[in-house]
Motif scaffolding. Structure first.
Motif, mmCIF file in Angstrom:
data_model
loop_
_atom_site.group_PDB
_atom_site.id
_atom_site.type_symbol
_atom_site.label_atom_id
_atom_site.label_comp_id
_atom_site.label_asym_id
_atom_site.label_seq_id
_atom_site.Cartn_x
_atom_site.Cartn_y
_atom_site.Cartn_z
ATOM 1 N N LEU A 436 -41.148 -61.591 -26.165
ATOM 2 C CA LEU A 436 -41.238 -60.225 -25.647
ATOM 3 C C LEU A 436 -42.320 -60.154 -24.583
ATOM 4 O O LEU A 436 -43.401 -60.734 -24.754
ATOM 5 C CB LEU A 436 -41.571 -59.236 -26.775
ATOM 6 N N LYS A 437 -42.030 -59.435 -23.506
ATOM 7 C CA LYS A 437 -42.997 -59.268 -22.438
ATOM 8 C C LYS A 437 -43.249 -57.785 -22.199
ATOM 9 O O LYS A 437 -42.313 -57.030 -21.896
ATOM 10 C CB LYS A 437 -42.510 -59.913 -21.137
ATOM 11 N N PHE A 438 -44.507 -57.365 -22.349
ATOM 12 C CA PHE A 438 -44.933 -55.999 -22.060
ATOM 13 C C PHE A 438 -45.498 -55.990 -20.638
ATOM 14 O O PHE A 438 -46.562 -56.559 -20.391
ATOM 15 C CB PHE A 438 -46.001 -55.529 -23.048
ATOM 16 N N SER A 439 -44.775 -55.378 -19.726
ATOM 17 C CA SER A 439 -45.204 -55.375 -18.323
ATOM 18 C C SER A 439 -46.327 -54.364 -18.120
ATOM 19 O O SER A 439 -46.187 -53.191 -18.501
ATOM 20 C CB SER A 439 -44.024 -55.034 -17.405
ATOM 21 N N PRO A 440 -47.453 -54.782 -17.515
ATOM 22 C CA PRO A 440 -48.537 -53.832 -17.256
ATOM 23 C C PRO A 440 -48.135 -52.813 -16.199
ATOM 24 O O PRO A 440 -47.309 -53.094 -15.316
ATOM 25 C CB PRO A 440 -49.684 -54.728 -16.780
ATOM 26 N N TYR A 443 -48.953 -49.202 -9.912
ATOM 27 C CA TYR A 443 -48.582 -48.072 -9.072
ATOM 28 C C TYR A 443 -47.543 -48.467 -8.037
ATOM 29 O O TYR A 443 -46.725 -47.647 -7.610
ATOM 30 C CB TYR A 443 -49.830 -47.516 -8.383
ATOM 31 N N PHE A 444 -47.565 -49.722 -7.612
ATOM 32 C CA PHE A 444 -46.674 -50.190 -6.555
ATOM 33 C C PHE A 444 -45.390 -50.821 -7.092
ATOM 34 O O PHE A 444 -44.545 -51.255 -6.317
ATOM 35 C CB PHE A 444 -47.402 -51.222 -5.667
ATOM 36 N N SER A 445 -45.239 -50.898 -8.404
ATOM 37 C CA SER A 445 -44.053 -51.518 -8.981
ATOM 38 C C SER A 445 -42.884 -50.548 -8.989
ATOM 39 O O SER A 445 -43.049 -49.340 -9.172
ATOM 40 C CB SER A 445 -44.348 -51.997 -10.405
ATOM 41 N N ARG A 446 -41.682 -51.088 -8.798
ATOM 42 C CA ARG A 446 -40.466 -50.287 -8.863
ATOM 43 C C ARG A 446 -39.872 -50.244 -10.264
ATOM 44 O O ARG A 446 -38.894 -49.532 -10.503
ATOM 45 C CB ARG A 446 -39.429 -50.847 -7.892
ATOM 46 N N ASP A 447 -40.432 -51.033 -11.180
ATOM 47 C CA ASP A 447 -39.914 -51.064 -12.546
ATOM 48 C C ASP A 447 -40.245 -49.770 -13.288
ATOM 49 O O ASP A 447 -41.146 -49.017 -12.904
ATOM 50 C CB ASP A 447 -40.502 -52.249 -13.321
ATOM 51 N N VAL A 448 -39.510 -49.563 -14.364
ATOM 52 C CA VAL A 448 -39.769 -48.414 -15.223
ATOM 53 C C VAL A 448 -41.139 -48.591 -15.874
ATOM 54 O O VAL A 448 -41.475 -49.686 -16.337
ATOM 55 C CB VAL A 448 -38.675 -48.295 -16.307
ATOM 56 N N PRO A 449 -41.986 -47.563 -15.914
ATOM 57 C CA PRO A 449 -43.289 -47.697 -16.580
ATOM 58 C C PRO A 449 -43.127 -48.048 -18.053
ATOM 59 O O PRO A 449 -42.165 -47.655 -18.701
ATOM 60 C CB PRO A 449 -43.923 -46.310 -16.402
ATOM 61 N N ARG A 450 -44.100 -48.830 -18.544
ATOM 62 C CA ARG A 450 -44.142 -49.247 -19.952
ATOM 63 C C ARG A 450 -42.905 -50.065 -20.340
ATOM 64 O O ARG A 450 -42.381 -49.943 -21.448
ATOM 65 C CB ARG A 450 -44.313 -48.028 -20.870
ATOM 66 N N LYS A 451 -42.452 -50.891 -19.439
ATOM 67 C CA LYS A 451 -41.237 -51.678 -19.627
ATOM 68 C C LYS A 451 -41.488 -52.847 -20.586
ATOM 69 O O LYS A 451 -42.530 -53.496 -20.550
ATOM 70 C CB LYS A 451 -40.746 -52.203 -18.274
ATOM 71 N N VAL A 452 -40.479 -53.122 -21.423
ATOM 72 C CA VAL A 452 -40.498 -54.256 -22.344
ATOM 73 C C VAL A 452 -39.184 -55.011 -22.212
ATOM 74 O O VAL A 452 -38.108 -54.399 -22.230
ATOM 75 C CB VAL A 452 -40.686 -53.808 -23.811
ATOM 76 N N THR A 453 -39.254 -56.317 -22.051
ATOM 77 C CA THR A 453 -38.064 -57.169 -22.006
ATOM 78 C C THR A 453 -38.250 -58.334 -22.974
ATOM 79 O O THR A 453 -39.389 -58.714 -23.293
ATOM 80 C CB THR A 453 -37.818 -57.722 -20.589
ATOM 81 N N SER A 468 -34.255 -55.000 -24.116
ATOM 82 C CA SER A 468 -34.808 -54.242 -22.987
ATOM 83 C C SER A 468 -35.127 -52.827 -23.440
ATOM 84 O O SER A 468 -34.529 -52.311 -24.395
ATOM 85 C CB SER A 468 -33.826 -54.217 -21.813
ATOM 86 N N GLY A 469 -36.070 -52.211 -22.734
ATOM 87 C CA GLY A 469 -36.443 -50.835 -23.055
ATOM 88 C C GLY A 469 -37.884 -50.576 -22.690
ATOM 89 O O GLY A 469 -38.466 -51.253 -21.835
ATOM 90 N N THR A 470 -38.486 -49.599 -23.332
ATOM 91 C CA THR A 470 -39.886 -49.256 -23.120
ATOM 92 C C THR A 470 -40.565 -49.102 -24.474
ATOM 93 O O THR A 470 -39.914 -48.729 -25.458
ATOM 94 C CB THR A 470 -40.027 -47.946 -22.324
#
Length: 592
Positions: A436-440, A443-453, A468-470
């Motif tokens: 599991l990866k919790f993306s930090p 501000y400049f990212s296009r990903d959904v905030p608090r994203k988890v894959t 996938s999800g948050t």
């Protein structure tokens, strides 16, 4: 000698054993005579099979021994001077003996493969039968309790002096209905389809003509043993102003561990209660315990590990630091089938132990300590320690660790929390993993905030599910049906392309309670954690006076009480250190 081939395993030079957990006699002694005789017959059959298997192994050894001796004898005959016709006969016999030995070995190998396959399927059937038997036993106990409660209610109703003769006549009719219910339960005990239904859902599994009787018994149970109504709110958080300078000026020249932090930075829960709050979505583990596939079970375990962060999105206040020896017990056996117990086992460094056991097929335990680093603008909180989860029926044992939590805008601005890092969940029985990866947040990212894959893979590393999800909303899983290598990414690494089925929802966050923003953003479970309970231990977190005063909105008194408790704990620690030093000096003096 007659040899019968049945389930078992042929081993050459290795001991032979059969594990039959399903047929171990039950100590309760409540089994029916028919089932007891069936079990005795099955055990006798197994003994016969084992003896026949030993006979087969003996035959295999004899074939190998005598075949080798026959070939040696024929080889010696070929070396003798005999007529040409006799030599040809001997050579033909030798070839036939060789073919016989090859055929015998092929037969033995085929039997071994068949028996290995039969034994593998036998273990699977035994696990399924064991689960069905446990469900049936649980159902029988539940039905017995309902029947006793029904009878108790009927006796209490008959004994009531205020009942009129009119009300007694329908009661006799209900007694006859009870007899019909008893016969109905006995008849249903032999129904294989009904055994598979869990106890919590069996009220809907009866036939249409008798569904009313099941519901009636449920009402009787509620009347005799009502479930406690848990509280749904706490007093609103007071709007007290906080003078940071009044705190900072008292910190000059003092050790950080001795600075009395006011309760303005706290929420009215202890760290032990926050650990228990990880069980907010315990039903994910209940569902995982019923999974036949360990890979699907892994998906639910991963969703559970993510769900524990969903309550932190607005929870910027810190919990109370537990005192040494402080405990917290959460008993939800009646409502949800689990009981949780936490204890603060060390004060410096702070460490807690947590153990949860569920009647629905799982046990969870963890030991945790906190390491933190202040970076100026933000505070990084790194939980240390492993979380263990074991399922009773399959023996699957999962282990993982928590990610880093970061509190931003410590000095200036509005506080907010982010979760970042990687979680590796390992099933130590099957060696399956989930990454599991919790993306930090960026501000400049296009990903959904608090994203988890995440990716769920088997023991050889082949991916089977994509997650996938948050971490603050939901987690979905999609089964992989095909994978292929794609082009290189921006970092020059080749990416894998997975073709999946439509995703399925594993977990979704509950809606927050009404007025949650004025109640420390507590979840429904958090609102009940500090609710007073009868019969708790004297060291339970619910009995902490400073925490209770804060919950009641008496923050000035809570600050004074908190400072008194912390100073008392420091005094106890100094006394223990002095006693340990004196004991060490005394021991060194005796040694000299």
């Amino acid at each position: 000698m007659e040899v019968v081939l049945c389930a078992g395993k042929i081993s050459e030079g290795k001991p032979f054993s059969i594990n039959v957990p399903f047929y171990v006699p039950d100590d309760s002694g409540d089994e029916e005579p028919a089932s007891q005789s069936d079990r005795t017959e099955i055990q006798g059959t197994l003994k016969i099979l084992v003896s026949k298997l030993d006979d087969l192994s003996t035959c295999n050894d004899l074939i190998a021994k005598h075949g080798a001796a026959l070939q040696r004898s024929l080889s010696e005959l070929e070396g003798l001077k005999v007529p040409v016709e006799g030599g040809e006969k001997i050579k033909a016999v030798n070839e036939r003996a060789t073919l016989f030995r090859i055929t015998s070995n092929a037969m033995i190998n085929a039997c071994r493969d068949f028996l290995d396959l039969a034994e593998t399927h036998s273990r699977r059937w035994q696990r399924a039968l064991q689960y069905e038997r446990e469900q049936r036993t649980h159902l029988e106990e539940t039905i017995e309790q309902l029947a006793k409660q029904h009878n108790s209610l009927e006796r209490a109703w008959r004994a009531a002096p205020t009942l009129s003769s009119r009300s007694e006549r329908p009661l006799k009719g209900e007694a006859s209905d009870e007899d019909e219910d008893t016969e109905y339960f006995d008849a249903m005990e032999d129904s294989p389809a009904f055994i598979t239904v869990t106890a919590t859902d069996n009220t809907h599994g009866a036939s249409g003509g008798n569904s009313y009787d099941w519901n009636q018994d449920d009402h009787v149970r509620v009347a005799l043993q009502p479930r406690r109504q848990r509280r749904t709110r706490v007093p609103d958080k007071p709007n007290y102003s906080l003078n940071l300078w009044s705190i900072m000026k008292n910190c000059i020249g003092k050790e950080l561990s001795k600075i009395p932090m006011p309760v303005n930075f706290n929420e009215p829960l202890s760290m032990l209660q926050r650990l228990t709050e990880d069980l907010e979505y315990h039903e994910l583990l209940d569902k995982a315990a019923r999974c036949d596939s360990s890979l699907e079970q892994m998906c639910l375990v991963a969703a559970f590990s993510v769900s524990s962060y969903s309550t932190t999105i607005h929870r910027t206040a810190k919990p109370f630091n537990p005192l040494l020896g402080e405990t917290y017990e959460l008993d939800r056996l009646e409502e949800f089938g689990y009981r949780s117990l936490c204890e603060q086992v060390s004060h410096h460094p702070p460490a807690a132990a947590h153990h949860v056991i569920s009647q629905r097929g799982w046990t969870l335990w963890q030991e945790i300590t906190i390491a933190s680093k202040f970076r100026g603008k933000y505070l990084s909180i790194m939980p240390l320690g492993a979380i263990h989860l074991q399922f009773h029926s399959s023996g699957n044992h999962y282990v993982w660790r928590k990610v880093t939590s970061t509190v931003h805008n410590i000095i200036v601005g509005k506080l907010w929390i982010d979760q970042s890092g990687d979680i590796e969940i390992v099933n130590h029985r099957t060696k399956e993993t989930c990454q599991l990866k919790f993306s930090p947040y960026s501000y400049f990212s296009r990903d959904v905030p608090r994203k988890v894959t995440g990716v769920v893979a088997d023991c050889v590393g082949q991916a089977h599910y994509i997650l996938s999800g948050t971490w603050d909303e939901k987690i979905e899983s999609a089964k992989i049906i095909q994978s292929s290598r794609g082009g290189s990414g921006s970092e020059g690494k080749q990416k894998t392309i997975y073709q999946t089925l439509p995703p399925k929802l594993l977990w979704k966050k509950y809606s927050p309670p009404e007025n949650a923003e004025n109640m420390y953003y507590f979840s429904a479970l958090a609102l009940t954690l500090n609710e007073p309970e009868d019969g708790v231990g004297v060291t339970d977190s619910r009995l902490r006076p400073d925490q209770r005063l804060m919950e009641d909105g008496r923050w000035d008194e809570a600050n004074s009480e908190k400072q008194r408790l912390e100073e008392k704990q420091r005094a106890v620690r100094r006394r223990r250190e002095a006693e340990a030093s004196d004991a060490l000096d005394e021991g060194m003096g005796k040694k000299k």
